[in-house]
Write a protein that holds these residues in place. Structure first.
Motif, PDB file in Angstrom:
ATOM      1  N   ARG A 227       0.842  -1.193   0.000  1.00 27.69           N
ATOM      2  CA  ARG A 227       0.000   0.000   0.000  1.00 27.69           C
ATOM      3  C   ARG A 227       0.875   1.240   0.000  1.00 27.69           C
ATOM      4  NH1 ARG A 227      -0.384  -2.394   5.203  1.00 27.69           N
ATOM      5  NH2 ARG A 227      -0.011  -0.991   6.985  1.00 27.69           N
ATOM      6  N   LYS A 228       0.242   2.386  -0.195  1.00 30.75           N
ATOM      7  CA  LYS A 228       0.995   3.626  -0.236  1.00 30.75           C
ATOM      8  C   LYS A 228       1.449   4.029   1.163  1.00 30.75           C
ATOM      9  CE  LYS A 228      -1.254   5.682  -4.297  1.00 30.75           C
ATOM     10  NZ  LYS A 228      -1.994   6.869  -4.802  1.00 30.75           N
ATOM     11  N   PRO A 229       2.656   4.555   1.267  1.00 34.66           N
ATOM     12  CA  PRO A 229       3.128   5.032   2.574  1.00 34.66           C
ATOM     13  C   PRO A 229       2.658   6.458   2.839  1.00 34.66           C
ATOM     14  CG  PRO A 229       4.855   5.309   0.966  1.00 34.66           C
ATOM     15  CD  PRO A 229       3.689   4.684   0.226  1.00 34.66           C
ATOM     16  N   ALA A 230       3.052   6.982   3.965  1.00 30.49           N
ATOM     17  CA  ALA A 230       2.716   8.364   4.309  1.00 30.49           C
ATOM     18  C   ALA A 230       3.532   9.341   3.467  1.00 30.49           C
ATOM     19  CB  ALA A 230       2.978   8.591   5.793  1.00 30.49           C
ATOM     20  N   GLY A 393       8.809  -0.822  -2.068  1.00 33.21           N
ATOM     21  CA  GLY A 393       9.687  -1.519  -1.126  1.00 33.21           C
ATOM     22  C   GLY A 393       8.958  -1.854   0.148  1.00 33.21           C
ATOM     23  N   PHE A 394       9.496  -1.398   1.292  1.00 28.27           N
ATOM     24  CA  PHE A 394       8.924  -1.766   2.590  1.00 28.27           C
ATOM     25  C   PHE A 394       8.973  -0.584   3.551  1.00 28.27           C
ATOM     26  CE2 PHE A 394      10.524  -5.581   0.591  1.00 28.27           C
ATOM     27  CZ  PHE A 394       9.474  -6.476   0.757  1.00 28.27           C
ATOM     28  N   TRP A 395       7.898  -0.448   4.322  1.00 28.21           N
ATOM     29  CA  TRP A 395       7.858   0.580   5.348  1.00 28.21           C
ATOM     30  C   TRP A 395       8.517   0.050   6.616  1.00 28.21           C
ATOM     31  CZ3 TRP A 395       7.511   5.439   4.877  1.00 28.21           C
ATOM     32  CH2 TRP A 395       7.269   6.264   5.965  1.00 28.21           C
ATOM     33  N   VAL A 405       5.243  -1.528   0.516  1.00 28.38           N
ATOM     34  CA  VAL A 405       4.654  -0.293  -0.019  1.00 28.38           C
ATOM     35  C   VAL A 405       4.923  -0.211  -1.524  1.00 28.38           C
ATOM     36  CG1 VAL A 405       4.959   0.948   2.158  1.00 28.38           C
ATOM     37  CG2 VAL A 405       6.736   1.068   0.422  1.00 28.38           C
ATOM     38  N   ASN A 406       4.031   0.504  -2.208  1.00 36.62           N
ATOM     39  CA  ASN A 406       4.213   0.779  -3.633  1.00 36.62           C
ATOM     40  C   ASN A 406       3.574   2.113  -3.981  1.00 36.62           C
ATOM     41  OD1 ASN A 406       1.489   0.240  -3.642  1.00 36.62           O
ATOM     42  ND2 ASN A 406       1.644  -1.687  -4.782  1.00 36.62           N
ATOM     43  N   GLU A 407       3.658   2.495  -5.220  1.00 35.02           N
ATOM     44  CA  GLU A 407       3.035   3.711  -5.735  1.00 35.02           C
ATOM     45  C   GLU A 407       3.396   4.944  -4.914  1.00 35.02           C
ATOM     46  OE1 GLU A 407      -1.126   3.301  -6.397  1.00 35.02           O
ATOM     47  OE2 GLU A 407      -0.938   1.336  -7.331  1.00 35.02           O
ATOM     48  N   CYS A 408       4.691   5.108  -4.687  1.00 36.22           N
ATOM     49  CA  CYS A 408       5.146   6.316  -4.011  1.00 36.22           C
ATOM     50  C   CYS A 408       6.293   6.941  -4.806  1.00 36.22           C
ATOM     51  CB  CYS A 408       5.576   6.023  -2.580  1.00 36.22           C
ATOM     52  SG  CYS A 408       6.978   4.907  -2.422  1.00 36.22           S
ATOM     53  N   THR A 409       6.634   8.158  -4.452  1.00 37.00           N
ATOM     54  CA  THR A 409       7.698   8.891  -5.137  1.00 37.00           C
ATOM     55  C   THR A 409       8.691   9.411  -4.109  1.00 37.00           C
ATOM     56  OG1 THR A 409       6.186   9.582  -6.897  1.00 37.00           O
ATOM     57  CG2 THR A 409       8.227  10.821  -6.673  1.00 37.00           C
ATOM     58  N   MET A 443      14.760  12.467   3.017  1.00 36.04           N
ATOM     59  CA  MET A 443      14.293  12.608   1.648  1.00 36.04           C
ATOM     60  C   MET A 443      12.803  12.903   1.646  1.00 36.04           C
ATOM     61  SD  MET A 443      16.210   9.781  -0.763  1.00 36.04           S
ATOM     62  CE  MET A 443      15.548  10.587  -2.240  1.00 36.04           C
ATOM     63  N   THR A 444      12.333  13.538   0.592  1.00 39.25           N
ATOM     64  CA  THR A 444      10.912  13.821   0.450  1.00 39.25           C
ATOM     65  C   THR A 444      10.213  12.582  -0.110  1.00 39.25           C
ATOM     66  OG1 THR A 444      11.301  16.169   0.058  1.00 39.25           O
ATOM     67  CG2 THR A 444       9.193  15.274  -0.669  1.00 39.25           C
ATOM     68  N   LEU A 445       9.159  12.152   0.562  1.00 38.98           N
ATOM     69  CA  LEU A 445       8.412  10.968   0.176  1.00 38.98           C
ATOM     70  C   LEU A 445       6.960  11.361  -0.069  1.00 38.98           C
ATOM     71  CD1 LEU A 445       8.133   7.884  -0.110  1.00 38.98           C
ATOM     72  CD2 LEU A 445       7.879   7.769   2.376  1.00 38.98           C
ATOM     73  N   ALA A 446       6.447  11.041  -1.248  1.00 40.33           N
ATOM     74  CA  ALA A 446       5.063  11.323  -1.593  1.00 40.33           C
ATOM     75  C   ALA A 446       4.297  10.026  -1.724  1.00 40.33           C
ATOM     76  CB  ALA A 446       4.997  12.115  -2.895  1.00 40.33           C
ATOM     77  N   GLY A 447       3.357   9.783  -0.808  1.00 36.35           N
ATOM     78  CA  GLY A 447       2.527   8.582  -0.844  1.00 36.35           C
ATOM     79  C   GLY A 447       1.076   8.973  -0.767  1.00 36.35           C
ATOM     80  N   ASN A 448       0.427   8.645   0.367  1.00 36.34           N
ATOM     81  CA  ASN A 448      -0.969   9.035   0.581  1.00 36.34           C
ATOM     82  C   ASN A 448      -1.090  10.529   0.797  1.00 36.34           C
ATOM     83  OD1 ASN A 448      -2.365   6.570   0.402  1.00 36.34           O
ATOM     84  ND2 ASN A 448      -1.526   5.958   2.387  1.00 36.34           N
TER      85      ASN A 448
END
Length: 448
Positions: A227-230, A393-395, A405-409, A443-448
């Motif tokens: 699922r998408k991370p924070a 990858g993995f949270w 986790v998937n579908e994140c930037t 790093m900047t993480l874009a998820g949910n």
């Protein structure tokens, strides 16, 4: 009588001279390969290929042209030379083109010491199929694996010979052997896939099909429920499987062609810190049995071991003759080329200084963040180093992997990110690029 790549390369040079070229170089590649793919316990695809490719580059002063062919008949070679010279007459002048001077050329090398070719018998198509079937069967035996989309094995050899009118003539032979497996877990919209594979120069060094299949299966199962991370600023660890891509961006920015064009975020960084002070990045083209090893480059210059980054400081660019002339420097012996294009700078085997902590130690210390095991796409500004890539990858919570986790930037600026990398000690020593898992905080993480 069968002609060797060396024979053909010198015939190309003779034809170029006869056609009116002032100078020329020729590269000849020949080889064979066999590959098989299996699915559902049966052979799905098998292919064998053999052939040769010829490339001829001619010079009329500072004008150059390149032609290529897969036909080595004498009449074709003559036509190639005539066509190349005619094309060169119409080409614009390039003040930086030209062959190496005699004193720059590689003179003595020991190909045997590099162990580029495995002398053991070529594996049969049946033995390759059996390896692929073993990998598939082992992956399917992993609980949670629903299917294997691809299991494959291959073997290949190729010879290369380079010759030029400046007196250089040299060649070598390579072999390669690989096994791979792609496993799928879950059903319907919940399916996830992952892979494992190995490629070596020597058959005896190759990991077993069972290990490859099992690892592919376990990786695919571990992705179930992704699922998408924070969204926010978090530590990000680049797993050893993909960490070399970060160093690849550094190498691309230090490529002499990019520097000469003024299209690199490293342009003003020569002699400056680009990595943490305790890290060095070493290029070594003399490692035995490694795919990036070679005794000379595609312009006949000797390759050499060098520190691209020493104690965090960028020491130089990666240069071929053309980029070196543009920058008023000396080539680093890093020219690469195929049969249809001119030489360009390229890196050989690389190794980054490893850390003194394990991957598990770094995961524990990162607390809460993202472990990246796969990336897709990329948006990288070559002038500024702004970096953005899709990741999965993995949270990690409290130093422990909690869920996939998937579908994140992930995003940041390479100039800043690379100065903050913390290496683990888990790099595989048999890869051409030896880079351990790398932790970067903030790093900047874009998820949910």
């Amino acid at each position: 009588m069968t002609r060797t790549p060396e024979d053909i390369s010198h015939q190309l040079l003779d034809a170029a001279r006869n056609a009116g070229a002032d100078a020329a170089d020729a590269i000849v590649l020949d080889g064979s390969s066999v590959s098989v793919e299996v699915r559902g316990g049966a052979l799905e695809h098998a292919e064998r290929s053999e052939g040769a490719d010829l490339g001829l580059r001619v010079f009329l002063g500072k004008q150059q042209a390149i032609v290529s062919s897969s036909d080595s008949r004498p009449e074709t070679i003559q036509t190639m030379a005539e066509r190349a010279v005619a094309m060169a007459r119409e080409a614009p002048e390039d003040p930086f083109t030209g062959l190496a001077e005699s004193g720059q050329l590689a003179r003595d090398w020991d190909v045997q010491a590099l162990e580029l070719f495995d002398p053991s018998p070529e594996p049969s198509a049946d033995s390759l199929m059996q390896d692929a079937l073993r990998a598939e069967a082992t992956a399917l035996a992993v609980p949670g694996v629903s299917q294997v989309s691809d299991a494959a094995a291959s073997y290949g050899t190729h010879r290369v010979h380079l010759a030029a009118t400046n007196g250089f003539s040299g060649g070598y032979e390579r072999s390669s052997r690989s096994t791979s497996c792609v496993a799928i877990s879950g059903e319907g919209t919940g399916m996830e896939r992952d892979y494992d594979g190995d490629a070596r120069t020597y058959q005896s060094d190759l990991r077993s099909p069972e290990e490859i299949g099992r690892t592919a299966g376990e990786r695919a199962v571990a992705q179930v429920g992704a699922r998408k991370p924070a969204t926010g600023s978090f530590p990000v660890m680049f797993d050893e499987r993909i960490s070399s891509s970060l160093i690849g961006h550094l190498l691309a920015a230090g490529n002499g062609a990019a520097i000469a064009r003024g299209a690199s975020w490293l342009t003003d960084c020569l002699g400056q810190q680009v990595l943490p002070e305790h890290l060095s990045l070493i290029e070594d083209p003399y490692r035995p049995r490694i795919s990036g090893s070679r005794p000379f480059d595609a312009e006949g210059l000797p390759t050499r071991r060098r520190a691209i980054v020493e104690n965090g400081v960028l020491t130089g660019w990666t240069l071929d003759l053309s980029s070196a002339r543009q920058l008023k420097m000396q080539s680093t012996g890093n020219a690469a080329r195929g049969v249809s294009g001119p030489p360009s700078p390229s890196n050989w085997n690389l190794s980054l200084t490893q850390g003194d902590q394990t991957r598990a130690d770094l995961l524990r210390d990162m607390g809460t963040g993202l472990l990246v095991t796969s990336m897709i796409g990329s948006t990288i500004n070559p002038n500024t180093g702004d970096y953005s890539r899709g990741a999965s990858g993995f949270w990690v919570e409290n130093g422990e992997i909690t869920y996939p986790v998937n579908e994140c930037t992930i995003a940041g600026n390479l100039r800043d990110l690379l100065k903050r990398i913390i290496p683990a000690n888990d790099a595989r020593p048999y890869l051409s690029r030896i880079v351990p898992s790398l932790l970067i905080e903030g790093m900047t993480l874009a998820g949910n």
